[in-house]
Design a protein around this motif. Structure first.
Motif, PDB file in Angstrom:
ATOM      1  N   LEU A  65       0.830  -1.200   0.000  1.00 32.51           N
ATOM      2  CA  LEU A  65       0.000   0.000   0.000  1.00 32.51           C
ATOM      3  C   LEU A  65       0.865   1.251   0.000  1.00 32.51           C
ATOM      4  O   LEU A  65       2.011   1.236   0.451  1.00 32.51           O
ATOM      5  CB  LEU A  65      -0.904   0.015   1.236  1.00 32.51           C
ATOM      6  CG  LEU A  65      -1.881  -1.149   1.409  1.00 32.51           C
ATOM      7  CD1 LEU A  65      -2.749  -0.909   2.643  1.00 32.51           C
ATOM      8  CD2 LEU A  65      -2.735  -1.351   0.175  1.00 32.51           C
ATOM      9  N   ASP A  66       0.305   2.331  -0.520  1.00 37.00           N
ATOM     10  CA  ASP A  66       0.992   3.624  -0.450  1.00 37.00           C
ATOM     11  C   ASP A  66       0.708   4.205   0.932  1.00 37.00           C
ATOM     12  O   ASP A  66      -0.277   4.921   1.136  1.00 37.00           O
ATOM     13  CB  ASP A  66       0.491   4.558  -1.550  1.00 37.00           C
ATOM     14  CG  ASP A  66       1.274   5.865  -1.607  1.00 37.00           C
ATOM     15  OD1 ASP A  66       1.952   6.195  -0.613  1.00 37.00           O
ATOM     16  OD2 ASP A  66       1.194   6.556  -2.632  1.00 37.00           O
ATOM     17  N   ALA A 111      -5.094  10.230  -1.681  1.00 38.22           N
ATOM     18  CA  ALA A 111      -5.488  10.681  -0.352  1.00 38.22           C
ATOM     19  C   ALA A 111      -6.859  11.329  -0.378  1.00 38.22           C
ATOM     20  O   ALA A 111      -7.696  11.095   0.506  1.00 38.22           O
ATOM     21  CB  ALA A 111      -4.450  11.649   0.201  1.00 38.22           C
ATOM     22  N   MET A 112      -7.124  12.128  -1.402  1.00 36.83           N
ATOM     23  CA  MET A 112      -8.429  12.788  -1.507  1.00 36.83           C
ATOM     24  C   MET A 112      -9.552  11.757  -1.644  1.00 36.83           C
ATOM     25  O   MET A 112     -10.624  11.916  -1.050  1.00 36.83           O
ATOM     26  CB  MET A 112      -8.441  13.750  -2.692  1.00 36.83           C
ATOM     27  CG  MET A 112      -7.589  14.994  -2.475  1.00 36.83           C
ATOM     28  SD  MET A 112      -7.510  16.035  -3.964  1.00 36.83           S
ATOM     29  CE  MET A 112      -9.227  16.538  -4.114  1.00 36.83           C
ATOM     30  N   ALA A 113      -9.319  10.706  -2.411  1.00 36.91           N
ATOM     31  CA  ALA A 113     -10.337   9.662  -2.562  1.00 36.91           C
ATOM     32  C   ALA A 113     -10.605   8.980  -1.231  1.00 36.91           C
ATOM     33  O   ALA A 113     -11.765   8.684  -0.892  1.00 36.91           O
ATOM     34  CB  ALA A 113      -9.887   8.648  -3.604  1.00 36.91           C
ATOM     35  N   MET A 114      -9.562   8.729  -0.460  1.00 35.82           N
ATOM     36  CA  MET A 114      -9.749   8.114   0.855  1.00 35.82           C
ATOM     37  C   MET A 114     -10.529   9.030   1.784  1.00 35.82           C
ATOM     38  O   MET A 114     -11.408   8.584   2.537  1.00 35.82           O
ATOM     39  CB  MET A 114      -8.393   7.768   1.472  1.00 35.82           C
ATOM     40  CG  MET A 114      -7.689   6.602   0.830  1.00 35.82           C
ATOM     41  SD  MET A 114      -6.145   6.200   1.699  1.00 35.82           S
ATOM     42  CE  MET A 114      -4.953   6.457   0.399  1.00 35.82           C
ATOM     43  N   GLU A 122     -18.330   3.270   3.485  1.00 34.76           N
ATOM     44  CA  GLU A 122     -18.667   2.039   2.787  1.00 34.76           C
ATOM     45  C   GLU A 122     -17.393   1.493   2.150  1.00 34.76           C
ATOM     46  O   GLU A 122     -16.865   2.073   1.211  1.00 34.76           O
ATOM     47  CB  GLU A 122     -19.711   2.302   1.700  1.00 34.76           C
ATOM     48  CG  GLU A 122     -21.078   2.688   2.227  1.00 34.76           C
ATOM     49  CD  GLU A 122     -21.854   1.486   2.724  1.00 34.76           C
ATOM     50  OE1 GLU A 122     -21.337   0.357   2.663  1.00 34.76           O
ATOM     51  OE2 GLU A 122     -23.004   1.685   3.180  1.00 34.76           O
ATOM     52  N   PRO A 123     -16.869   0.363   2.636  1.00 31.10           N
ATOM     53  CA  PRO A 123     -15.631  -0.176   2.078  1.00 31.10           C
ATOM     54  C   PRO A 123     -15.792  -0.493   0.593  1.00 31.10           C
ATOM     55  O   PRO A 123     -16.775  -1.092   0.173  1.00 31.10           O
ATOM     56  CB  PRO A 123     -15.400  -1.463   2.883  1.00 31.10           C
ATOM     57  CG  PRO A 123     -16.175  -1.262   4.135  1.00 31.10           C
ATOM     58  CD  PRO A 123     -17.379  -0.452   3.749  1.00 31.10           C
ATOM     59  N   ALA A 128      -6.165   0.325   0.305  1.00 30.53           N
ATOM     60  CA  ALA A 128      -5.727   1.415   1.184  1.00 30.53           C
ATOM     61  C   ALA A 128      -6.931   2.118   1.800  1.00 30.53           C
ATOM     62  O   ALA A 128      -6.912   2.492   2.976  1.00 30.53           O
ATOM     63  CB  ALA A 128      -4.867   2.408   0.408  1.00 30.53           C
ATOM     64  N   THR A 129      -7.990   2.299   1.014  1.00 31.33           N
ATOM     65  CA  THR A 129      -9.190   2.942   1.545  1.00 31.33           C
ATOM     66  C   THR A 129      -9.843   2.072   2.606  1.00 31.33           C
ATOM     67  O   THR A 129     -10.318   2.575   3.629  1.00 31.33           O
ATOM     68  CB  THR A 129     -10.189   3.241   0.413  1.00 31.33           C
ATOM     69  OG1 THR A 129      -9.568   4.119  -0.536  1.00 31.33           O
ATOM     70  CG2 THR A 129     -11.448   3.903   0.947  1.00 31.33           C
ATOM     71  N   ARG A 130      -9.872   0.767   2.387  1.00 31.34           N
ATOM     72  CA  ARG A 130     -10.438  -0.117   3.403  1.00 31.34           C
ATOM     73  C   ARG A 130      -9.678  -0.005   4.719  1.00 31.34           C
ATOM     74  O   ARG A 130     -10.282   0.021   5.806  1.00 31.34           O
ATOM     75  CB  ARG A 130     -10.430  -1.574   2.909  1.00 31.34           C
ATOM     76  CG  ARG A 130     -11.429  -1.842   1.800  1.00 31.34           C
ATOM     77  CD  ARG A 130     -11.732  -3.326   1.671  1.00 31.34           C
ATOM     78  NE  ARG A 130     -10.555  -4.105   1.329  1.00 31.34           N
ATOM     79  CZ  ARG A 130     -10.164  -4.370   0.087  1.00 31.34           C
ATOM     80  NH1 ARG A 130     -10.855  -3.892  -0.938  1.00 31.34           N
ATOM     81  NH2 ARG A 130      -9.091  -5.105  -0.136  1.00 31.34           N
TER      82      ARG A 130
END
Length: 214
Positions: A65-66, A111-114, A122-123, A128-130
């Motif tokens: 992951l980043d 980062a903005m999307a996360m 909502e996963p 990375a977002t999860r």
């Protein structure tokens, strides 16, 4: 504020954005997280998420992951927090974009999307977002006294809301979480926190349904 967090931010900014702009970005963040009404969504929340990230980032589940982009999302995700608005996540993401400018476009976009994903929690498909969302919801599975302190701090942030309206609205939020088939999007957090989180949410919901406390 712990100077170590400020130093950590400066290093993160240098790696992801570049050599300039860190001080202005920090001032903008501190104007939000350092505000008097941030009883939960303050610097302590950011520090807790960063510590949680540190604890798991080396695990095989999260390899590749980043992690710098994820840390950037953690730092900015609640930078804008107005209890009277419904667009705080989008505005927090926009704050990051405004300070980053054209630098490090890929990391900033990630980062903005996360950050925006924290609006619905909502996963999705992005690993990375999860992880970001699970870190943000880890408090739900904390020991009952820690969870109770969290719930009390949230109530203080919504202090202007009348008690009856608060109970109704908060119970609705808790009910929607409890209706989900799973609260956590990663196996690591689900295995460790799902059961405790559901117990905490159900206990708070029962208290809210009980009417005004004496």
């Amino acid at each position: 504020m712990d100077d170590r967090l400020r130093e950590r931010f400066a290093g993160l900014w240098s790696r992801t954005i570049g050599p300039t702009g860190a001080e202005a970005a920090w001032r903008a963040l501190d104007a939000g997280y350092g505000a008097a009404g941030r009883h939960y969504h303050g610097w302590g929340h950011v520090a807790d998420l960063l510590a949680g990230h540190d604890a798991v980032r080396a695990l095989p589940d999260f390899a590749g992951l980043d992690h710098d982009a994820l840390a950037l999302a953690i730092v900015f995700h609640d930078a804008v927090y107005d209890t009277g608005r419904a667009d705080n996540e989008a505005r927090s993401a926009d704050l990051l974009a405004a300070h980053a400018g054209d630098a490090a476009a890929e990391a900033v976009r990630a980062a903005m999307a996360m950050i925006r994903a924290t609006a619905a929690h909502e996963p999705g498909a992005d690993p990375a977002t999860r992880l970001m969302l699970d870190l943000d919801l880890a408090v739900l599975g904390a020991q009952p006294p820690v969870y109770a302190a969290y719930a009390a701090a949230i109530r203080r942030e919504y202090g202007a809301v009348p008690e009856a309206a608060w109970r109704l609205g908060r119970a609705g939020v808790l009910g929607r979480f409890l209706a989900r088939p799973r609260l956590y999007g990663t196996a690591h957090f689900r295995d460790r926190l799902e059961t405790a989180a559901r117990a905490n949410l159900a206990a708070e919901a029962a208290t809210l349904r009980g009417g005004p406390e004496p």
